[in-house]
Design an enzyme around this catalytic site. Sequence first.
Site, PDB file in Angstrom:
ATOM      1  N   SER A 242      76.681  89.919  53.767  1.00 45.77           N
ATOM      2  CA  SER A 242      75.403  89.896  54.454  1.00 45.77           C
ATOM      3  C   SER A 242      74.278  90.238  53.490  1.00 45.77           C
ATOM      4  O   SER A 242      74.138  89.618  52.446  1.00 45.77           O
ATOM      5  CB  SER A 242      75.493  90.861  55.631  1.00 45.77           C
ATOM      6  OG  SER A 242      74.531  90.583  56.578  1.00 45.77           O
ATOM      7  N   ASP A 474      77.644  81.135  61.624  1.00 40.51           N
ATOM      8  CA  ASP A 474      77.247  82.529  61.407  1.00 40.51           C
ATOM      9  C   ASP A 474      75.891  82.769  62.076  1.00 40.51           C
ATOM     10  O   ASP A 474      74.933  82.057  61.807  1.00 40.51           O
ATOM     11  CB  ASP A 474      77.144  82.802  59.905  1.00 40.51           C
ATOM     12  CG  ASP A 474      77.000  84.276  59.573  1.00 40.51           C
ATOM     13  OD1 ASP A 474      76.227  84.968  60.252  1.00 40.51           O
ATOM     14  OD2 ASP A 474      77.663  84.738  58.626  1.00 40.51           O
ATOM     15  N   HIS A 502      80.051  86.567  61.851  1.00 35.22           N
ATOM     16  CA  HIS A 502      79.290  86.907  60.654  1.00 35.22           C
ATOM     17  C   HIS A 502      80.226  87.272  59.518  1.00 35.22           C
ATOM     18  O   HIS A 502      81.029  88.193  59.643  1.00 35.22           O
ATOM     19  CB  HIS A 502      78.365  88.077  60.986  1.00 35.22           C
ATOM     20  CG  HIS A 502      77.462  88.472  59.871  1.00 35.22           C
ATOM     21  ND1 HIS A 502      76.851  87.563  59.045  1.00 35.22           N
ATOM     22  CD2 HIS A 502      77.042  89.698  59.447  1.00 35.22           C
ATOM     23  CE1 HIS A 502      76.099  88.208  58.160  1.00 35.22           C
ATOM     24  NE2 HIS A 502      76.213  89.497  58.388  1.00 35.22           N
TER      25      HIS A 502
END
Length: 533
Positions: A242, A474, A502
């Site tokens: 991320s 995502d 994610h």
Amino acid sequence: MHTRPSPRRIRSLRPRRTARLAAGLLTAGALLLTACSSGSSTSASGTVDAALAALPRSTPSGLMPYYSQRLHWRDCGVPGFQCTTMKAPLDYAEPEGASIRLAVARKKATGKEKPLGSLLVNPGGPGGSAVDYLQQYAGVGYPEEVRARYDMVAMDPRGVARSEPVECLDGRQMDAYTQTDTTPDDTRERDALVTADRKFAESCGAHSARLLRHVSTVEAARDMDILRALLGDPKLNYVGASYGTFLGATYAGLFPERVGRMVLDGAMDPSLDARRLNLDQTAGFETAFQAFAKDCVRHSDCPLGGKGTTPEQAGDHLKAFFRQLDARPVPAHDKDGRKLTEALATTGVIAAMYDEGAWEQLREALALAMKEKDGSGLLALADSYYERDAKGHYSNLMMANAAVNCLDLPPAFTGPEDVEKALPEFEKASPVFGSGLAWAALNCTYWPVRATGEPHRIEAKGAAPIVVVGTVRDPATPYRWAQSLARQLSSARLLTYDGDGHTAYGRGSACIDSAINTYLLHGTPPPAGKRCS
């Protein structure tokens, strides 16, 4: 972005589902942006930003005391893990000035074969504790063969958790802030939202004035290079998820010749401005919601419709529920007297978009709230997103998240009038979440410190192969961001996961895990165009 998350709150949810649904259920925030096909972006001044320039290969003399310090490891109360602290300059432009102390943890390689060095991990955020991530997930949950060959290492970035955390609001004030209506219906509600954002910003400025100018991603990446040297590694081996991909890519841009084996999972696109980032992420959450809706209506207990209901119709049902909560919050059996408001319900839904493993929990929480007028399930998801514990205490995730985001990029909007002009575009990107995510992106507008960063391309010419991982559906880091970052980085290999949720590594795809493990253990990146499901 959404109810109180700042525009680039992107984190990997996994640590506490091990806990935080993608980060415990999550942490989301909303990052936002859409990558341009060229991979470049235009700044507010109308100029195209240049690639991130590499720093000189030699270490400046003023930084040598930091690069030559010694780490003193000690037991830190978690079996198998050691902890220490290291110093870094508060301001890299004045290394002889004040310093900042950063928390580091490690778990030594468990195998008998020759170790491959250290593997630094970061779960994202910005604002996520890498030390917690290591101790709760990576240090015990990464593949055994990886943990056998690497010392698993994590450092809380400056301003985060144990590393001189940014401080803003107390628990009760955060409760009020997270309940602020981010879909204002009139001038009074709009003014209340602006007041809440101003109060949050002013509080951060009052409590953390020393730090706010020095928690940028560039500074955190430079801290990582000091740690690399202190660990005795000639090159940095790294897995970032991320926001951690932005941190890793920034390191590669600054120190391309020091890149070892680097995995950027759930990639961000550094070439996008804050408004584009937020808009892209808004579309990403809509894509994830449609996938959830398709799954939900196949179950008899789905409160958004039965078999034959389209995702659009399910979205209409959810929006109608949000409107009901806006007018009349429902009880949540909370000891502190909180009710389930529209803002908290939206946060709870978004939290569950990070991991398809949370869809059943979300379906049950929605049914409980919509049919039985019990908001406790959605409130629990929202609390997980915000890292609020049962005693009403919040981690500093939200504070650090805003501090980093608002320093890294100029604000998405200049004021509420600017948001109102953008609402049609955001609502088109997501009929369900668009309005709330647009208004939530107003938070950096009132920040007490001017942004020091701008959108930029990162090429990292001369770096070893870097594996960029993108998940097709995502919600927080849209797939096109991974495509764009892979085009920017001169040595990137794009690895695609055709799935939901994610990030991709360690989430159930044997194909993804095998490709990344092979790279980490043998240095062989996946072939160009590698795609997994």
